[in-house]
Design an enzyme around this catalytic site. Structure first.
Site, PDB file in Angstrom:
ATOM      1  N   ARG A 149      53.376 -10.403 -73.154  1.00  0.00           N
ATOM      2  CA  ARG A 149      54.188  -9.961 -72.031  1.00  0.00           C
ATOM      3  C   ARG A 149      53.247  -9.575 -70.895  1.00  0.00           C
ATOM      4  NH1 ARG A 149      56.424  -7.199 -76.597  1.00  0.00           N
ATOM      5  NH2 ARG A 149      58.569  -7.838 -77.078  1.00  0.00           N
ATOM      6  N   LYS A 180      56.774  -3.436 -76.712  1.00  0.00           N
ATOM      7  CA  LYS A 180      57.988  -2.652 -76.479  1.00  0.00           C
ATOM      8  C   LYS A 180      58.188  -1.654 -77.619  1.00  0.00           C
ATOM      9  CE  LYS A 180      60.764  -5.774 -73.628  1.00  0.00           C
ATOM     10  NZ  LYS A 180      62.041  -6.526 -73.543  1.00  0.00           N
ATOM     11  N   HIS A 248      56.649 -14.565 -67.935  1.00  0.00           N
ATOM     12  CA  HIS A 248      57.500 -14.654 -69.120  1.00  0.00           C
ATOM     13  C   HIS A 248      57.809 -16.102 -69.478  1.00  0.00           C
ATOM     14  CE1 HIS A 248      58.988 -11.486 -71.650  1.00  0.00           C
ATOM     15  NE2 HIS A 248      60.086 -12.160 -71.900  1.00  0.00           N
ATOM     16  N   ARG A 251      55.226 -17.030 -71.866  1.00  0.00           N
ATOM     17  CA  ARG A 251      55.527 -16.450 -73.181  1.00  0.00           C
ATOM     18  C   ARG A 251      56.578 -17.292 -73.900  1.00  0.00           C
ATOM     19  NH1 ARG A 251      55.691 -11.607 -76.296  1.00  0.00           N
ATOM     20  NH2 ARG A 251      57.797 -10.935 -76.905  1.00  0.00           N
ATOM     21  N   HIS A 274      58.829  -9.243 -81.888  1.00  0.00           N
ATOM     22  CA  HIS A 274      60.262  -8.978 -81.868  1.00  0.00           C
ATOM     23  C   HIS A 274      60.653  -8.128 -83.074  1.00  0.00           C
ATOM     24  CE1 HIS A 274      61.255 -12.772 -79.281  1.00  0.00           C
ATOM     25  NE2 HIS A 274      60.869 -11.754 -78.555  1.00  0.00           N
ATOM     26  N   TYR A 283      64.788 -19.411 -79.665  1.00  0.00           N
ATOM     27  CA  TYR A 283      63.823 -20.504 -79.531  1.00  0.00           C
ATOM     28  C   TYR A 283      64.167 -21.689 -80.428  1.00  0.00           C
ATOM     29  CZ  TYR A 283      61.263 -17.105 -76.852  1.00  0.00           C
ATOM     30  OH  TYR A 283      60.917 -16.180 -75.895  1.00  0.00           O
TER      31      TYR A 283
END
Length: 307
Positions: A149, A180, A248, A251, A274, A283
């Site tokens: 990120r 995150k 992004h 990414r 994630h 994806y």
């Protein structure tokens, strides 16, 4: 009063009392003409419409290809019309009140093709400024080669330290980042990214005591996310890509290309950091699009025969 007269009175109310612009009134009129058409086909007066009618019409619009967002806007116009009819004492309840549009499908993340991603990664610009070129090339390699990120990229320091959010270990070929939810993870950076980082560090300078940031600007301050977005957008244009690239997107490209090659969704989940596999599953849709395009281009049964 017939349906056309009711609609005319409502639009006049909107024009006079609410002073809506002509364009907005035209949109309202179009939505109400759709309502009238549905009601006429069902042989029901507008004042006699029930929630079941509205749900059926929503289903028909959705089956006809109308988007969830488009249906929601139409329902909003109908809801306002029936609210006005209620105030006028012409309906006892608003039949649109509890009707909701179908949920809009989440848009697919935008990813570059493999060829475009490689074209950007291999592009050599800023020939008159080796310092800037080395820095920007290293940023691209980390964004695409490690799927970072942009916040993780800006948080990288040259070396680990008590205040470091992240750092790169070139000997181990890993980047340690704070993602995150303040979750740390380590990701491989690959040979190309390692080479680009070594080239950048050789030119960056040794003023890490003043600023430990891996990526700095001319004045020695840590690069901001906005600055990186601007540099990447500029570099993608210089590289001849048709679409301006943002961090992004690289990414997304990283995740899509790894999944296309490996088919290992769990590995992609770990690489991206994630917490939920459902986030990564988007994806698989990108991967299916890639397969579908390959099929359309290559399979003899996919191509239309010329008449």
């Amino acid at each position: 009063m017939d349906d056309a007269a009711l609609v005319g009175r409502y639009l006049e109310y909107q024009r006079v009392e609410r002073r809506l612009a002509a364009r907005t009134l035209a949109l309202y009129r179009g939505d109400l003409e759709k309502l009238q058409a549905f009601a006429q086909a069902a042989q029901v007066a507008l004042a006699q419409v029930h929630g079941a009618h509205v749900r059926r019409w929503v289903a028909q619009m959705h089956a006809g290809g109308r988007s969830g967002r488009g249906i929601a806007l139409i329902l909003s116009g109908w809801r306002g019309f029936y609210a006005w009819l209620g105030r006028e004492g012409r309906v006892a309840a608003n039949p649109v009140q509890d009707v909701r549009a179908p949920k809009a499908g989440k848009p697919l993340p935008k990813a570059l093709s493999v060829d475009d991603a490689v074209q950007l990664a291999e592009f050599a610009g800023e020939a008159d400024d080796p310092w800037l070129e080395a820095r920007d090339a290293a940023m691209v390699e980390l964004l695409y080669g490690a799927g970072l990120r942009v916040a993780e990229l800006t948080g990288l320091d040259v070396a680990p330290g008590p205040q470091a959010l992240g750092w790169v270990d070139l000997d181990a070929g890993e980047a340690h980042v704070l993602g995150k939810g303040s979750k740390r993870r380590s990701v491989p950076i690959g040979h190309a990214a390692g080479q680009a980082l070594r080239a950048w560090l050789a030119l960056r300078g040794s003023g890490t005591a003043l600023n430990p940031a891996l990526f700095i600007g001319r004045h020695g301050t840590r690069l901001t996310q906005q600055a990186i977005r601007q540099r990447l957008r500029r570099r993608s244009r210089q590289a001849g890509l048709a679409t301006p690239v943002h961090p992004h997107m690289l990414r997304h490209s990283f995740a899509s290309h790894v999944l296309q090659s490996s088919g290992d969704l769990r590995a992609v989940q770990e690489l991206l950091g994630h917490a939920n596999i459902a986030t990564t599953q988007v994806y698989t849709r990108l991967d299916f699009q890639h397969l579908a395009r390959a099929y359309d281009a290559a399979h003899p049964r996919a191509r239309r025969k010329n008449p």
